[in-house]
Design a protein around this motif. Structure first.
Motif, PDB file in Angstrom:
ATOM      1  N   GLU A 146       0.817  -1.209   0.000  1.00 25.71           N
ATOM      2  CA  GLU A 146       0.000   0.000   0.000  1.00 25.71           C
ATOM      3  C   GLU A 146       0.852   1.260   0.000  1.00 25.71           C
ATOM      4  O   GLU A 146       0.505   2.269  -0.621  1.00 25.71           O
ATOM      5  N   ALA A 147       1.987   1.203   0.711  1.00 26.18           N
ATOM      6  CA  ALA A 147       2.885   2.366   0.751  1.00 26.18           C
ATOM      7  C   ALA A 147       3.880   2.371  -0.396  1.00 26.18           C
ATOM      8  O   ALA A 147       4.698   3.296  -0.479  1.00 26.18           O
ATOM      9  N   ARG A 148       3.819   1.328  -1.252  1.00 27.29           N
ATOM     10  CA  ARG A 148       4.746   1.194  -2.386  1.00 27.29           C
ATOM     11  C   ARG A 148       6.189   1.194  -1.911  1.00 27.29           C
ATOM     12  O   ARG A 148       7.053   1.880  -2.442  1.00 27.29           O
ATOM     13  N   VAL A 149       6.408   0.364  -0.897  1.00 30.65           N
ATOM     14  CA  VAL A 149       7.740   0.226  -0.311  1.00 30.65           C
ATOM     15  C   VAL A 149       8.172  -1.229  -0.462  1.00 30.65           C
ATOM     16  O   VAL A 149       7.419  -2.135  -0.109  1.00 30.65           O
ATOM     17  N   PRO A 150       9.349  -1.493  -1.009  1.00 31.71           N
ATOM     18  CA  PRO A 150       9.810  -2.887  -1.134  1.00 31.71           C
ATOM     19  C   PRO A 150      10.080  -3.509   0.228  1.00 31.71           C
ATOM     20  O   PRO A 150      10.641  -2.866   1.119  1.00 31.71           O
ATOM     21  N   LEU A 151       9.661  -4.772   0.370  1.00 30.37           N
ATOM     22  CA  LEU A 151       9.874  -5.528   1.596  1.00 30.37           C
ATOM     23  C   LEU A 151      10.918  -6.606   1.331  1.00 30.37           C
ATOM     24  O   LEU A 151      10.744  -7.455   0.453  1.00 30.37           O
ATOM     25  N   THR A 152      12.002  -6.595   2.085  1.00 29.71           N
ATOM     26  CA  THR A 152      13.078  -7.573   1.959  1.00 29.71           C
ATOM     27  C   THR A 152      13.059  -8.483   3.176  1.00 29.71           C
ATOM     28  O   THR A 152      13.077  -8.007   4.320  1.00 29.71           O
ATOM     29  N   VAL A 153      12.996  -9.783   2.945  1.00 28.55           N
ATOM     30  CA  VAL A 153      12.995 -10.773   4.018  1.00 28.55           C
ATOM     31  C   VAL A 153      14.372 -11.431   4.056  1.00 28.55           C
ATOM     32  O   VAL A 153      14.815 -12.017   3.063  1.00 28.55           O
ATOM     33  N   LEU A 154      15.048 -11.332   5.186  1.00 31.92           N
ATOM     34  CA  LEU A 154      16.390 -11.878   5.354  1.00 31.92           C
ATOM     35  C   LEU A 154      16.381 -12.975   6.407  1.00 31.92           C
ATOM     36  O   LEU A 154      15.533 -12.975   7.305  1.00 31.92           O
TER      37      LEU A 154
END
Length: 814
Positions: free
Chosen positions: A495-503
């Motif tokens: 919704e915020a157009r922010v990439p989510l990185t899962v580490l």
């Protein structure tokens, strides 16, 4: 060992053969596959046994013969390659547990291990640390550590004549080839003379700057790695330093056994030309077996996905706004620290010519384990230089030492779940402060460290932050989910157009201090730390707080310096305020406007002619003609309740205090209320807040309020004088024994002996007086009976147990 039957021996041989096969192919095994039992490491925290379990183990252990015990001790002394029986038995019990013969054998082995553990705790060498049975946060015991776990590689370089440039009793200059590294333990100043090296995420280029590095055994050791250099080599100089931090071991056992031990093999090779008995403040270790104290030492190597993510995030340069979140013990603080250092040290030849001159903003939202302040605070800091060391080596920042606290708020608890609304308001104010900071430093990136409060209401706060803060990236530190966290977080990011990185998470494999103990170390370091203006690094004092000069503050009268006292998190009757406040850790909060009280429902600012506006006194010139200060004093005078001791208590209704509005207040730091003099209406405070901070706040017309939260009890402060007395007695005995070995004193033996007796008697009297204080019980021996009695006593409130048997370096939990 205990005799085995034929079938069991055959099974053991088969298991040993399988173990050797697994060990041969362990390097080619995929990461997703479970590690072989032989090569596996113990859990991060050893299982702790209850008293009942100990009694059962001891009862079973009595059936062992003396021959079995002798054989067990001989097996422990064998080198790793000569004693594979323990590993074989572990593999055997895990793979063939369905057979009756092995079940009985495993029961006997478990009985032996339990009994040996008890024997090790009761027959302790004076250099070892024991953990009391039933302790929630006891120390690790090297006596219980299997020998095969000690030989762990730390460095990929061996020091010799070809790579040692020069060395003396305090300095070591070496060349490090590319793709090799060196691990050091202790404290030192690092100077990169040629090439580029990496250290804790930072890339350090050749320059005249010195970098102070703290590498205690409580955390994974930082590794100096050569990135590039002339002819494929980098040249660095490592120099001893004395900041006083190691002297805190005389005040608390928590600081003992965390720095260097005896000189290692590498140290001896580089000290051949130095005077005898030379000792640096650091040691070079090739493997963990080089450590004379037999501690769990591991290098800190980042996961490849972590390194790739840091490189990608740093490419955003001044537009970086990243939120790092995840479950507890997943490595959030470590990732944030490494990312911070990485962004603060870009390569000079960066494409586009970008050089970070505005620093990096660090928004720490974890009040339980903050990086640059003691617990109970959330803050915004602007950093200009990388920091190398765990949080207790930099518990506060000063404007002239590579960083500053822009604004801080006192939460008063280790978790934001105690008051989520106040926490959210504090976060909003800190983000507004960051936007103001951007006006002066437009290329200042932002790193946000979110606490492990990621479930329930904590998840709601996290998703709200993702939607409202205008982030560029979100990093989640766990590939295992759970899905009920990942899905809402991913939805908010989309919704915020922010990439989510899962580490992947990278928790610490071994811990020698619990979270509560690390918090105690950090807050004790905070109160003993100072920032000399003429030095480029911080210093620590080894004097107990009881021997330092307190800050005297009036809480009533014409020079009233503390205008109010608040108690957060519980309802306290005014008659109990004196007992609640004395001996507690409080936040010193500056109130900028009366609207900070009552949730912003205070009357509008207006001068009050009835208020004399004398200001107040903190042993500092507090004369102020600021009308806002007069208005605050007038409003607080109308809303304060005076207790029997005339303490100014700010509360609403039945005694629950409303938190101060973060938009119109900020925290200057923490203070320890040493005593309350009701006859003179004065408070005695111990604090490390620079007087210039307090003076600056007073000149702006701010009023000062003490906020008592739910922080850990300062038991470390109660026992400082006792440990200091024990340390003084020990040093005196060591010095006198050294003089006796050196030679006699001629005809004055009688007078010297009498002087020695008197001095030793005075030191022992000091120990006796220091041990007779409230809320602390000294246990003189370490027998099982005394441990059981102390464990039962542990349930009582405010009871602190210290083990003072000869050679003890351990401290029981609070």
């Amino acid at each position: 060992m205990i005799a085995s039957s034929g079938p069991v021996s055959a099974v053991a041989a088969l298991a040993a053969r399988r173990a050797r096969q697994q060990q041969a192919i362990s390097e080619d095994a995929p990461k997703a596959a479970p590690a072989p039992v032989v090569e596996s490491e113990p859990p991060s925290k050893k299982p702790r046994r209850s008293l009942d379990a100990v009694e059962t183990a001891e009862t079973g252990g009595d059936r062992r013969s003396s021959r079995t015990r002798a054989t067990k001790k001989q097996d422990k002394q064998l080198p790793v390659e000569d004693s594979p029986k323990h590993a074989t038995r572990s593999t055997q019990s895990s793979r063939e547990s369905q057979k009756e013969e092995e079940s009985s054998q495993d029961a006997s082995d478990a009985e032996q291990v339990a009994t040996d553990t008890i024997e090790n705790n009761e027959e302790m060498d004076e250099n070892e640390v024991a953990s009391v049975v039933g302790d929630a946060d006891g120390y690790e015991s090297p006596a219980e550590t299997p020998a095969e776990l000690q030989n762990f590689p730390l460095s990929k370089v061996r020091l010799n004549k070809s790579n040692i440039v020069y060395s003396d009793e305090s300095t070591l200059c070496i060349r490090i080839k590319e793709r090799t590294n060196l691990a050091l333990l202790g404290q030192y100043d690092l100077w990169v003379k040629r090439g580029v090296v990496s250290l804790m995420g930072a890339k350090l280029h050749a320059s005249s700057q010195l970098h102070r590095v703290y590498a205690p055994s409580t955390h994974s050791l930082p590794v100096i790695k050569c990135v590039s250099g002339t002819d494929g080599e980098a040249e660095v100089e490592i120099k001893s330093c004395n900041s006083g931090l190691s002297h805190l071991q005389d005040l608390s056992p928590l600081y003992q056994r965390i720095w260097t031990g005896e000189n290692t093999t590498a140290d001896k090779a580089t000290l051949k030309s130095a005077p005898k008995d030379s000792k640096r403040s650091f040691s070079v270790l090739y493997t963990s077996a080089d450590d004379s104290l037999n501690r769990h030492l591991r290098p800190l190597h980042l996961d490849k996905k972590w390194s790739a993510s840091m490189k990608g995030l740093s490419q955003r340069q001044g537009q970086l706004r990243v939120l790092v979140c995840g479950p507890k013990a997943s490595g959030k603080s470590t990732f944030s620290r490494y990312l911070l250092n990485h962004v603060l040290s870009p390569t000079p030849e960066t494409e586009g010519g970008y050089v970070n001159t505005d620093g990096v903003a660090f928004l720490d939202l974890d009040p339980g384990q903050p990086e640059f302040t003691p617990m109970g605070q959330v803050y915004l800091a602007r950093l200009r230089n990388p920091f190398f060391g765990p949080p207790f080596t930099h518990p506060s920042l000063d404007d002239s030492h590579g960083g500053e606290i822009v604004r801080a708020h006192h939460i008063g608890a280790a978790s934001p779940k105690e008051d989520p609304d106040h926490y959210a308001l504090a976060v909003m104010d800190l983000m507004e402060q960051y936007r103001t900071l951007l006006e002066k430093y437009p290329q200042c990136p932002l790193i946000i460290n979110y606490p492990g409060w990621i479930f329930g209401q904590g998840l709601e706060v996290a998703t709200w932050l993702v939607r409202s803060l205008g982030l560029s990236d979100v990093v989640y530190m766990s590939e295992k989910g759970p899905s009920e966290v990942i899905e809402p977080l991913g939805l908010a990011a989309r919704e915020a157009r922010v990439p989510l990185t899962v580490l992947p998470s990278q928790p610490t494999d071994f811990v020698s201090r619990s979270s509560a103990q690390l918090r105690a170390m950090q807050i004790q370091s905070y109160f003993h730390m100072s920032h000399p203006t003429d030095l480029g690094s911080s210093l620590w004092s080894e004097e107990p707080l009881s021997r330092t000069r307190p800050l005297t503050v009036d809480y009533n009268g014409p020079r009233q310096g503390i205008l109010g006292v608040m108690v957060m998190g519980s309802q306290i009757n005014p008659d109990l305020l004196h007992e609640t406040l004395e001996g507690a850790i409080v936040g010193l909060v500056a109130v900028e406007s009366p609207r900070a009280l009552m949730g912003g429902m205070a009357p509008p600012d207006a001068p009050n002619e009835e208020q004399d506006g004398d200001g107040s006194g903190l042993d500092i010139d507090m004369d102020s003609e600021n009308p806002n200060a007069t208005n605050i004093e007038s409003f607080m005078a109308e809303n304060v309740v005076r207790t029997q001791e005339d303490l100014p208590y700010l509360f609403v209704g039945s005694g629950s205090c409303t938190p101060l509005d973060p938009r119109m207040s900020h925290c200057l730091g923490l203070a320890l209320v040493r005593s309350i003099d009701t006859s003179s209406h004065k408070l005695e405070l111990s604090t490390s807040i620079p007087p210039s901070y307090i003076q600056r706040s007073i000149e702006k017309g701010h009023s000062l309020v003490l906020v008592r939260g739910q922080l850990d009890n300062p038991n470390w402060a109660i026992s400082e004088e006792y440990h200091a007395a024990r340390a003084a007695e020990r040093r005196y005995q060591e010095s006198t024994s050294g003089q006796k070995k050196a030679g006699g004193s001629g005809g004055s033996d009688g007078s010297e002996s009498s002087k020695h007796t008197r001095t030793l008697a005075l030191l022992r009297e000091r120990v006796r007086r220091a041990s007779n204080v409230p809320w602390m019980t000294v246990v003189e021996d370490n027998s099982r009976h005394q441990r059981e009695v102390a464990a039962r006593r542990e349930k009582s409130l405010w009871k602190l147990r210290k083990k003072a048997y000869p050679g003890s370096e351990s401290e029981a939990d609070y």
